[in-house]
Enzyme design. Structure first.
Site, PDB file in Angstrom:
ATOM      1  N   LYS A 243     -68.738  60.973 -32.926  1.00 52.54           N
ATOM      2  CA  LYS A 243     -68.638  60.097 -31.794  1.00 52.54           C
ATOM      3  C   LYS A 243     -67.103  60.115 -31.375  1.00 52.54           C
ATOM      4  O   LYS A 243     -66.219  60.056 -32.185  1.00 52.54           O
ATOM      5  CB  LYS A 243     -68.590  58.731 -32.104  1.00 52.54           C
ATOM      6  CG  LYS A 243     -68.601  57.714 -31.048  1.00 52.54           C
ATOM      7  CD  LYS A 243     -68.977  56.082 -31.110  1.00 52.54           C
ATOM      8  CE  LYS A 243     -69.007  55.318 -29.900  1.00 52.54           C
ATOM      9  NZ  LYS A 243     -67.757  55.460 -28.808  1.00 52.54           N
ATOM     10  N   PHE A 333     -73.049  66.885 -25.177  1.00 54.25           N
ATOM     11  CA  PHE A 333     -74.337  66.366 -25.991  1.00 54.25           C
ATOM     12  C   PHE A 333     -75.470  66.094 -25.096  1.00 54.25           C
ATOM     13  O   PHE A 333     -76.583  65.750 -25.952  1.00 54.25           O
ATOM     14  CB  PHE A 333     -73.903  65.350 -26.665  1.00 54.25           C
ATOM     15  CG  PHE A 333     -73.110  64.094 -25.972  1.00 54.25           C
ATOM     16  CD1 PHE A 333     -74.142  63.362 -25.150  1.00 54.25           C
ATOM     17  CD2 PHE A 333     -71.878  63.950 -25.710  1.00 54.25           C
ATOM     18  CE1 PHE A 333     -73.423  62.287 -24.555  1.00 54.25           C
ATOM     19  CE2 PHE A 333     -71.145  62.937 -25.140  1.00 54.25           C
ATOM     20  CZ  PHE A 333     -71.978  62.343 -24.455  1.00 54.25           C
TER      21      PHE A 333
HETATM   22  P1  ATP Z   1     -66.416  52.851 -26.614  1.00 52.39           P
HETATM   23  O1  ATP Z   1     -65.823  51.681 -26.946  1.00 52.39           O
HETATM   24  O2  ATP Z   1     -66.071  53.777 -27.987  1.00 52.39           O
HETATM   25  O3  ATP Z   1     -66.267  53.726 -25.528  1.00 52.39           O
HETATM   26  P2  ATP Z   1     -68.611  51.962 -25.751  1.00 52.39           P
HETATM   27  O4  ATP Z   1     -69.202  50.349 -26.337  1.00 52.39           O
HETATM   28  O5  ATP Z   1     -67.854  51.722 -24.523  1.00 52.39           O
HETATM   29  O6  ATP Z   1     -67.951  52.581 -26.829  1.00 52.39           O
HETATM   30  P3  ATP Z   1     -71.096  52.713 -26.486  1.00 52.39           P
HETATM   31  O7  ATP Z   1     -72.412  52.923 -25.791  1.00 52.39           O
HETATM   32  O8  ATP Z   1     -70.764  52.157 -27.490  1.00 52.39           O
HETATM   33  O9  ATP Z   1     -69.895  52.653 -25.365  1.00 52.39           O
HETATM   34  O10 ATP Z   1     -70.821  54.479 -26.930  1.00 52.39           O
HETATM   35  C1  ATP Z   1     -71.202  55.445 -26.131  1.00 52.39           C
HETATM   36  C2  ATP Z   1     -70.134  56.107 -25.623  1.00 52.39           C
HETATM   37  O11 ATP Z   1     -69.520  57.005 -26.663  1.00 52.39           O
HETATM   38  C3  ATP Z   1     -70.429  57.344 -24.525  1.00 52.39           C
HETATM   39  O12 ATP Z   1     -70.213  56.586 -23.343  1.00 52.39           O
HETATM   40  C4  ATP Z   1     -69.219  58.179 -24.700  1.00 52.39           C
HETATM   41  O13 ATP Z   1     -68.344  58.157 -23.922  1.00 52.39           O
HETATM   42  C5  ATP Z   1     -68.902  58.243 -26.253  1.00 52.39           C
HETATM   43  N1  ATP Z   1     -69.283  59.274 -26.861  1.00 52.39           N
HETATM   44  C6  ATP Z   1     -68.582  60.170 -27.855  1.00 52.39           C
HETATM   45  N2  ATP Z   1     -69.256  60.971 -28.580  1.00 52.39           N
HETATM   46  C7  ATP Z   1     -70.547  60.904 -28.015  1.00 52.39           C
HETATM   47  C8  ATP Z   1     -71.884  61.658 -28.382  1.00 52.39           C
HETATM   48  N3  ATP Z   1     -71.914  62.533 -29.452  1.00 52.39           N
HETATM   49  N4  ATP Z   1     -72.898  61.042 -27.891  1.00 52.39           N
HETATM   50  C9  ATP Z   1     -72.977  60.116 -27.039  1.00 52.39           C
HETATM   51  N5  ATP Z   1     -71.775  59.671 -26.595  1.00 52.39           N
HETATM   52  C10 ATP Z   1     -70.594  59.813 -27.306  1.00 52.39           C
END
Ligand code: ATP
Length: 550
Positions: A243, A333
């Site tokens: 991530k 990804f």
């Molecule tokens: P964050 O606060 O870390 O941005 P979030 O809660 O806003 O997380 P989530 O749905 O929890 O968003 O996590 C998905 C996000 O993580 C994606 O929108 C993307 O930007 C990020 N991300 C990083 N690496 C990856 C990956 N390998 N696959 C999918 N999403 C990823």
């Protein structure tokens, strides 16, 4: 359509709190629309002139006050007084316009089209004299408006309609108006991301959820898992990916034409000419839609903190220079579409395999670190490596699952070391003391609850002087009230907040408080706006989760 007709509808909506009544009022409005107006009326009924995540009008209250003063002939002090009395610049405009001797002679009827077009021009105006040009565009509307029309025009400009129309209601109203299924309307919206366009398709009876190159798709999101083991146990076939702590992008390629969208579906192609170039050179496909995370990296490709990348996102001029100063790396990804075929309903294993085939990897344009682990130990090693490389942890993904736009449906589970940070909205603050007197140093934070923002505590730690300076600059134009050193601000700025623990607390309206909250980052509006902030329900969920973790 006359704008007055839409205004009648707003009034009816404002008078009732009953969902079904609201739905029927809206359905009637949509049904009565001429084909030409349906797009505009649908967006305006939601208090917007751009689709969700699109451009924002960015007009400050101070500007609106100047417009009202100019058109009604009242002094700015009178406008401020009326605003204080009513708490609503829409009502202030309405009342002041009523007081003015109306020169109705020669006043032209306002149309929905005129209001929509004038407001849509606002974000495009920049450079010297832009403020005056914006004022003229709004003043033109206000001068032709009846007092009631003025109320809703002002509210639309400010993005505060107060008529209680959320996306779910529009979905159900469109379904009723055009005899469609609510679920199909929602599916179509998830792919198209624009209720105006969805309304047109519903009216034509051509609802479809077909992905189109060049039109952004709402992105799939992840749920949180309490641990790596729990996450892996969820799926029969699982992949784990790093991530990355960066900026999500969705790239659309059609021949040599590349478009890049942010997670909020904003077009950020101009900010990333380097990514567009790599996409042209390193994707072996005529047409495709892919996703990845952009990271700022140093010369040795070591990831840099998010704040560095954020400078890149903010910069709208001198792009070439910034491209050199802040190189990025893309970690891909997802594949959503390839040469005429939608991949959204195919399992992740197929999407990933097809993505691998079309990407020619370079140091800066590469596939995300991805494993399909045979054992827990293998996954754990991978997870630790991600943390060692300053990334956030891993996302465990169900290899059998389709791509679900716009939702957290549990097909992706994120596993992070730290407690889940929260994205909270700044609703107020306090001026500092002594050396810090020119900065708002302590922030009052709120979580989302429906259309409201409820306080969940204060935060004074983690802010560097530079951040205080930046935040003060952003918050100053948003101030609505000042009592001594305490200010209230319009809920527009989102900050990501880390903390030690969530505690139950009767002191704050949300019922929860954060122990040792600290600022992790100030969100860019392209990244997250108030509508994307965490909800009180999220805080409740994390509160229960932390118990499990312990
Ligand atoms: P964050 O606060 O870390 O941005 P979030 O809660 O806003 O997380 P989530 O749905 O929890 O968003 O996590 C998905 C996000 O993580 C994606 O929108 C993307 O930007 C990020 N991300 C990083 N690496 C990856 C990956 N390998 N696959 C999918 N999403 C990823």
């Amino acid at each position: 359509m006359r704008y007055a007709k839409l205004v009648e509808c707003y009034e009816k909506l404002e008078k009732t709190t009953k969902k079904l009544e609201k739905r029927d009022i809206l359905a009637g409005l949509y049904r009565d629309c001429e084909e030409d107006d349906l797009y505009r009326v649908t967006l305006l009924s939601m208090g917007a002139v751009f689709s969700a995540g699109g451009l924002e009008l960015g007009i400050a209250e101070e500007t609106i006050k100047r417009v009202i003063a100019k058109v009604t002939g009242a002094g700015e002090a009178d406008v401020t007084k009326k605003f204080k009395e009513t708490g609503d610049l829409g009502l202030a405009a309405e009342q002041l316009l009523k007081n003015k001797k109306q020169e109705t002679l020669g006043r032209k009827d306002l149309t929905v089209e005129k209001v929509f077009e004038n407001l849509r021009k606002l974000p495009e105006i920049s450079g010297t004299g832009s403020q005056d040009k914006k004022i003229l565009l709004i003043a033109e509307l206000l001068s032709s408006a009846s007092p009631k029309e003025a109320r809703y025009i002002m509210r639309t400009v400010l993005g505060e309609m107060r008529v209680g129309v959320a996306a779910g209601l529009v979905r159900d109203a469109l379904a009723k108006a055009f005899e469609q299924n609510s679920e199909d309307i929602e599916k179509c919206f998830d792919v198209i991301g624009d209720y105006g366009r969805v309304a047109q398709l519903a009216a034509e009876g051509k609802l479809h959820a077909e992905i189109t190159v060049g039109m952004p798709v709402r992105v799939m999101l992840a749920d949180r898992s309490p641990g790596l083991k729990e996450a892996l146990d969820e799926f029969e076939k699982a992949a784990a990916e790093w991530k990355y702590d960066g900026f999500r992008i969705q790239g659309h390629k059609s021949g040599n034409k590349i478009k890049i969208f942010s997670r909020r579906m904003e077009d950020v192609t101009n900010q990333f000419p380097d990514i567009a170039k790599w996409a042209r050179e390193n994707i072996k496909a005529k047409e495709c839609i892919i996703e990845g995370e952009a990271l700022a990296v140093d010369k040795n490709l070591k990831p840099l903190p998010f704040q560095v990348l954020s400078r890149r996102i903010q910069r709208k001029y001198d792009i070439e220079k910034t491209v050199k100063e802040i190189p990025v790396q893309i970690n891909l990804f997802e594949l959503l579409y390839l040469n005429g075929v939608s991949y959204m309903n195919k399992p992740l294993s197929d999407r990933w395999n097809a993505l691998k085939k079309i990407i020619k990897e370079t140091d800066h344009f590469r596939l995300a670190d991805h494993i399909e682990p045979k054992s827990y130990e293998e996954a754990e090693k991978f997870y630790k490596r991600s943390l060692a490389m300053q990334q956030e942890g891993v996302i465990v993904k169900n290899l059998d699952a389709h791509y679900q736009p716009g939702k957290r449906v549990g097909f992706w589970l994120k596993v992070k070391e730290i407690l889940e940070p929260l994205d909270l909205v700044v609703v107020g603050g306090e001026w500092g003391e002594g050396k810090r007197a020119r900065w708002i140093g302590s922030l009052i934070l709120a979580a989302r609850h429906g259309n409201e923002f409820v306080e969940t505590g204060r935060m004074a730690s983690g802010l560097t002087e530079q951040q205080m300076e930046d935040l003060t600059k952003k918050l100053k134009p948003l101030i609505t009230e000042e009592h001594g050193k305490i200010v209230k601000v319009k809920p527009e700025i989102v900050v990501e907040v880390g903390y030690e623990e969530i505690q139950r607390s009767p002191k704050y309206p949300s019922g929860y408080a954060l122990r040792f909250p600290r600022l992790l980052r100030i969100r860019e509006k392209e990244d997250k706006g108030p509508k994307d902030a965490n909800t009180v329900a999220d805080i409740e969920k994390f509160f229960r989760m932390q118990g499990r973790k312990k």
